[in-house]
Design a protein around this motif. Sequence first.
Motif, PDB file in Angstrom:
ATOM      1  N   SER A 183      -8.674  -2.950  -6.243  1.00 22.19           N
ATOM      2  CA  SER A 183      -7.621  -4.074  -6.306  1.00 22.19           C
ATOM      3  C   SER A 183      -8.266  -5.274  -6.510  1.00 22.19           C
ATOM      4  O   SER A 183      -7.796  -6.276  -7.457  1.00 22.19           O
ATOM      5  N   LEU A 236      -8.664  -1.158  -1.717  1.00 23.41           N
ATOM      6  CA  LEU A 236      -8.793  -2.710  -1.470  1.00 23.41           C
ATOM      7  C   LEU A 236      -9.954  -3.116  -2.647  1.00 23.41           C
ATOM      8  O   LEU A 236      -9.578  -4.063  -3.310  1.00 23.41           O
ATOM      9  N   GLN A 283       2.190  -3.024   4.676  1.00 20.96           N
ATOM     10  CA  GLN A 283       1.229  -3.701   4.319  1.00 20.96           C
ATOM     11  C   GLN A 283      -0.032  -3.106   4.338  1.00 20.96           C
ATOM     12  O   GLN A 283      -0.363  -2.215   5.167  1.00 20.96           O
ATOM     13  N   PHE A 284      -1.025  -3.325   3.730  1.00 14.55           N
ATOM     14  CA  PHE A 284      -2.128  -2.981   3.865  1.00 14.55           C
ATOM     15  C   PHE A 284      -2.924  -3.101   5.229  1.00 14.55           C
ATOM     16  O   PHE A 284      -3.592  -1.996   5.682  1.00 14.55           O
ATOM     17  N   ARG A 305      -8.852   4.377   1.799  1.00 14.26           N
ATOM     18  CA  ARG A 305      -8.014   3.154   1.786  1.00 14.26           C
ATOM     19  C   ARG A 305      -8.817   1.809   1.415  1.00 14.26           C
ATOM     20  O   ARG A 305      -8.297   0.844   0.835  1.00 14.26           O
ATOM     21  N   PHE A 335       0.894  -1.106  -0.208  1.00 13.54           N
ATOM     22  CA  PHE A 335      -0.087   0.167  -0.031  1.00 13.54           C
ATOM     23  C   PHE A 335       0.917   1.321   0.143  1.00 13.54           C
ATOM     24  O   PHE A 335       1.827   1.444   0.804  1.00 13.54           O
TER      25      PHE A 335
END
Length: 375
Positions: free
Chosen positions: A303, A300, A248-249, A296, A237
């Motif tokens: 993606s 996700l 990481q996310f 955010r 991210f």
Amino acid sequence: MRVLNQRAVLDRLRRLGAATRPQVAKDTGLSKPTVGQALADLERHGLVRPTGRTTTGPGRSAVVYEPNPAAGHVLGVDIGRERIRVALADLGGAVVARVDERNRCRSAVTLVRTVTDLASRTVADAGIALTDVVVKVIGSPGVIDQRSRVVRHAPNLPGWESAGVLDGLESSLGPVVVVENDANLAALGEHVYGAARDVRVFVCATVGTGVGMGIVVDGKLFRGAHGAAGEVGFLPFGRSGSDVHRGQFEEAAAAESVVALAREHGLAARSARDVFRLARAGDAAAVEVVELEAERLAFLVASVAAVIDPGLVVLGGGIGSNVDLLLEPLETALRTMTPLAPRVVAGSLGDGAVLSGAIAMGLEAARELVFEVTL
């Protein structure tokens, strides 16, 4: 042939509900005498029961049969960092006992013992013993590595990645224990009982202490080659400009990140729940934090949409369930990121999603096991 007929009759009752012998014969294509014999065998073994009589016109009334829900029980367990939830259901899917307690365990040994104690207490509340439970399904964070017999990538549960955890659960709880990723179970729960019923391809994102995702394709859980499908917490991210987040996310979107963002904005929030409460009350700083979290989560969704093309995205978990605040800024951000924006909805099962999925998975296995053992 006799067993095949019994299976066909029982499957029909489970699929379409209670029915008379003529109705079962019509739906299965079996003769009435064959259906009558199968029903008599199933009733003798406790797998079906008469539930009354009906009159469908002139003539004698007919006996109505249904699957016997007391023919067996399944146990579902949801292990989270904050709480441990346990539910017992009969073969009809009705929850007959439930226990919900705070997770105070700080080692794997203590957690296995606590899960076993709570499971024993739950079944005792229903008047049965743990040995009477046909299937136990346990929802756990992380990737369940059956080959190595360990749980991987579950840092929020102290010691849970150590060797012997899966064997310890099976030894303590008895035979037929299934350990499944909790996000997968939440997705299954929403598919069978909740917001994603009749949706062929969808994902269920759970955002809370951690971030996970269950993926359902053609009505079945998709786990990937190594059981790690849906581990979206590991997505890299970053943000544009010089402030690049290289973690990481999960580090950017889970509960601790929401609290950190709130403090950066001058809020004295102790938990993500506090942040959303303040946002609902109209606090401008809290609203801004919620909008950042929504952006955010939009990353996700974008993606996942590019890879899986889901028909639906279900949001759940302690953070994800705040769709009333998150949805509008999430959809606004999503439209700037991708033309492949799927429909996003709140999960309908709340904190019971994992348990519901565990029960659903347990029922599918238990109904077959009960038939095989009994007949």
